[in-house]
Scaffold this active site. Sequence first.
Site, short mmCIF file in Angstrom:
data_model
loop_
_atom_site.label_atom_id
_atom_site.label_comp_id
_atom_site.label_asym_id
_atom_site.label_seq_id
_atom_site.Cartn_x
_atom_site.Cartn_y
_atom_site.Cartn_z
N THR A 1 0.84 -1.06 -0.05
CA THR A 1 -0.08 0.16 0.13
C THR A 1 0.78 1.26 0.05
O THR A 1 1.97 1.35 0.45
CB THR A 1 -0.88 0.12 1.16
OG1 THR A 1 -1.52 1.59 1.43
CG2 THR A 1 -0.25 -0.50 2.57
N ASP A 2 0.31 2.42 -0.39
CA ASP A 2 0.90 3.76 -0.40
C ASP A 2 1.23 4.02 0.96
O ASP A 2 1.85 5.09 1.28
CB ASP A 2 0.32 4.83 -1.37
CG ASP A 2 -1.15 4.98 -0.93
OD1 ASP A 2 -1.56 4.24 0.12
OD2 ASP A 2 -1.92 5.97 -1.63
N GLU A 3 0.23 3.60 1.97
CA GLU A 3 0.48 3.96 3.21
C GLU A 3 1.55 3.88 3.88
O GLU A 3 1.87 4.50 5.24
CB GLU A 3 -0.82 3.44 4.04
CG GLU A 3 -2.14 3.68 3.37
CD GLU A 3 -3.44 3.43 4.16
OE1 GLU A 3 -3.26 3.49 5.55
OE2 GLU A 3 -4.36 3.07 3.80
N LYS B 1 2.38 -3.38 7.38
CA LYS B 1 2.60 -3.61 5.91
C LYS B 1 4.09 -3.24 5.61
O LYS B 1 4.64 -4.05 4.63
CB LYS B 1 1.55 -2.88 5.14
CG LYS B 1 0.38 -3.25 5.18
CD LYS B 1 0.07 -4.55 4.45
CE LYS B 1 0.12 -4.68 2.94
NZ LYS B 1 -0.27 -5.92 2.33
N TYR C 1 -1.57 -0.51 11.10
CA TYR C 1 -1.66 -0.93 9.88
C TYR C 1 -0.44 -0.85 8.78
O TYR C 1 0.04 -1.94 8.31
CB TYR C 1 -3.06 -0.61 9.16
CG TYR C 1 -3.09 -0.82 7.64
CD1 TYR C 1 -3.14 -2.27 7.12
CD2 TYR C 1 -3.10 -0.21 6.44
CE1 TYR C 1 -3.00 -2.64 5.81
CE2 TYR C 1 -3.22 -0.23 5.21
CZ TYR C 1 -3.34 -1.59 4.91
OH TYR C 1 -3.18 -1.91 3.49
P1 NAD Z 1 -9.55 -7.25 2.56
O1 NAD Z 1 -9.62 -6.97 3.88
O2 NAD Z 1 -10.86 -6.94 1.57
O3 NAD Z 1 -9.16 -8.74 2.17
C1 NAD Z 1 -8.17 -9.29 2.82
C2 NAD Z 1 -8.20 -10.92 2.75
O4 NAD Z 1 -7.44 -11.66 3.41
C3 NAD Z 1 -9.63 -11.48 3.43
O5 NAD Z 1 -10.13 -12.26 2.39
C4 NAD Z 1 -9.44 -12.19 4.55
O6 NAD Z 1 -10.18 -13.24 4.88
C5 NAD Z 1 -8.05 -12.71 4.30
N1 NAD Z 1 -7.11 -12.87 5.45
C6 NAD Z 1 -7.00 -11.96 6.21
N2 NAD Z 1 -5.98 -12.83 7.37
C7 NAD Z 1 -5.80 -13.65 6.86
C8 NAD Z 1 -4.96 -14.77 7.28
N3 NAD Z 1 -4.35 -14.88 8.66
N4 NAD Z 1 -4.74 -15.83 6.55
C9 NAD Z 1 -5.34 -16.03 5.19
N5 NAD Z 1 -6.06 -15.10 4.89
C10 NAD Z 1 -6.27 -14.08 5.67
O7 NAD Z 1 -8.38 -6.33 2.00
P2 NAD Z 1 -8.39 -5.60 0.24
O8 NAD Z 1 -8.48 -4.36 0.72
O9 NAD Z 1 -8.67 -6.59 -0.35
O10 NAD Z 1 -6.68 -5.65 0.40
C11 NAD Z 1 -5.95 -6.81 -0.19
C12 NAD Z 1 -4.43 -6.26 -0.08
O11 NAD Z 1 -3.98 -5.38 -0.77
C13 NAD Z 1 -3.81 -6.09 1.49
O12 NAD Z 1 -2.48 -6.71 1.26
C14 NAD Z 1 -3.71 -4.67 1.37
O13 NAD Z 1 -2.80 -4.38 2.41
C15 NAD Z 1 -3.46 -4.40 0.01
N6 NAD Z 1 -3.76 -2.89 -0.30
C16 NAD Z 1 -5.39 -2.48 -0.24
C17 NAD Z 1 -5.79 -1.34 -0.66
C18 NAD Z 1 -7.12 -0.94 -0.28
O14 NAD Z 1 -7.39 0.33 -0.80
N7 NAD Z 1 -7.94 -1.92 -0.10
C19 NAD Z 1 -4.86 -0.41 -1.23
C20 NAD Z 1 -3.60 -0.66 -1.27
C21 NAD Z 1 -3.10 -2.14 -1.15
P1 TYD Z 2 -10.42 3.87 4.48
O1 TYD Z 2 -11.70 3.72 3.46
O2 TYD Z 2 -10.49 3.34 5.92
O3 TYD Z 2 -9.01 4.05 3.91
P2 TYD Z 2 -7.58 4.66 4.42
O4 TYD Z 2 -7.57 4.92 5.80
O5 TYD Z 2 -6.85 3.28 4.29
O6 TYD Z 2 -6.91 5.53 3.50
O7 TYD Z 2 -10.59 5.55 4.83
C1 TYD Z 2 -10.57 6.58 3.67
C2 TYD Z 2 -10.52 7.95 4.14
O8 TYD Z 2 -11.76 8.40 4.82
C3 TYD Z 2 -9.75 8.41 5.29
O9 TYD Z 2 -9.21 9.83 5.26
C4 TYD Z 2 -10.65 8.13 6.46
C5 TYD Z 2 -11.88 8.64 6.03
N1 TYD Z 2 -13.04 8.06 6.65
C6 TYD Z 2 -14.08 8.90 7.07
O10 TYD Z 2 -14.05 9.94 7.10
N2 TYD Z 2 -15.20 8.31 7.63
C7 TYD Z 2 -15.21 6.90 7.85
O11 TYD Z 2 -16.16 6.51 8.32
C8 TYD Z 2 -14.18 6.08 7.31
C9 TYD Z 2 -14.37 4.72 7.32
C10 TYD Z 2 -13.05 6.65 6.62
#
Ligand code: NAD
Ligand code: TYD
Length: 351
Positions: free
Chosen positions: A132-134, A161, A157
């Site tokens: 992630t970019d975070e 990562k 988090y």
């Molecule tokens: P998500 O929470 O929707 O999915 C995560 C999945 O991992 C779930 O299906 C969960 O059951 C599984 N999981 C969790 N713990 C586990 C374990 N111990 N063993 C096996 N499986 C397990 O998350 P997402 O948003 O789909 O993110 C997927 C990946 O992409 C993550 O690594 C996250 O850090 C990365 N990512 C997400 C975003 C975003 O905006 N959502 C952006 C950049 C990177």
């Molecule tokens: P989120 O979807 O949790 O992603 P991330 O924190 O990983 O960027 O949140 C996106 C942005 O929205 C973040 O600045 C936090 C804000 N946010 C709210 O303002 N209200 C909410 O209920 C949630 C879940 C997030």
Amino acid sequence: MKKTILITGGAGFIGSHVVRLLVKSHPDYRIVNIDKLTYAGNLENLADIENKDNYKFFRIDITNMRQLRELFSKYSFDGIIHLAAESHVDRSIDSPLVFIRTNIMGTVNLLNLAKEQWKTGMNGKRFYQISTDEVFGSLDEGGVFTELSSYDPRSPYSASKAGADHFVKAYHNTYRLPVVISNCSNNYGPNQFPEKLIPLAIHNIVNNRPVPVYGQGENVRDWLYVEDHAKAIDLLFHRGRIGEKYNIGGTNEWKNLDLIRFLCSIMDDKLGRKKGTSAGLITFVTDRAGHDFRYAIDSSKIRRELSWEPLVDFKKGLDLTVDWYLNNTTWVQHVVSGQYKRYYRKQYGNR
Ligand code: NAD
Ligand code: TYD
């Protein structure tokens, strides 16, 4: 089968889009999906492909070495695309340990097994870490994250990562494990668990409930449609250079409050509500602790090297996303389970 690919976390939001894309676009690959099915993992995300010949699912926890060893004794993997993670910042503030276990220790378990399985020859193998970019921390009004930006994680988090990414790099440096890492900005789209901003807001607007905006809604995120991310992952898995990092982003920055207002106007249209009705639900709530102010990604490297670019613009992506949630009320009902409600109450009280 030409290749056997392990995808972890394939029942989650992004993972399910990656699994679907690879199962469909590479019928000559055997796709093995493992997922613990935590609150965020949902096999309904994959109902349309679960019976495909080139697809297999196992319920496995990546922190459980016994389960993983059994899997690795059954299959010889050509590649691993690692998405399994605890992914929600607010939960990490509440309970950091599970993030350390899954995101760091789970990743190291997979690295160890890949190293062991590939010790006789790493040629053609690939361990792809989805990050992630975070991990880069927080920007103020100016600047962007490049692949050379230093890691400066600020939430449990992002720290977990970042830790995982460091181990992936370390295994490349120390054991020559063939790795690729990508760091992507905020994703949105169908199948996202309604604890993240966009699906949570859609769900609350539909149900006429307050839409919680943290602080003053001034924080900025760069949004990318999930299928564009999945396509980038497919490209990088096949053609990303070993040992390299790639940034992926939408070049689509929005202040949270502007985004929510835009979403509200789309929802008013879709739900046949009078203009401004949904925006009336916006409610400012206590800010997230240590809330990163702004993320912005420079994705010129993947654009230049692999001709990747986001294909879905934000209006179109939000339309597709809102339509999906409105047409998949059963999915939403199943997801909004008792566990989710308890978590929700803890986070937002009875709002
Ligand atoms: P998500 O929470 O929707 O999915 C995560 C999945 O991992 C779930 O299906 C969960 O059951 C599984 N999981 C969790 N713990 C586990 C374990 N111990 N063993 C096996 N499986 C397990 O998350 P997402 O948003 O789909 O993110 C997927 C990946 O992409 C993550 O690594 C996250 O850090 C990365 N990512 C997400 C975003 C975003 O905006 N959502 C952006 C950049 C990177
Ligand atoms: P989120 O979807 O949790 O992603 P991330 O924190 O990983 O960027 O949140 C996106 C942005 O929205 C973040 O600045 C936090 C804000 N946010 C709210 O303002 N209200 C909410 O209920 C949630 C879940 C997030």
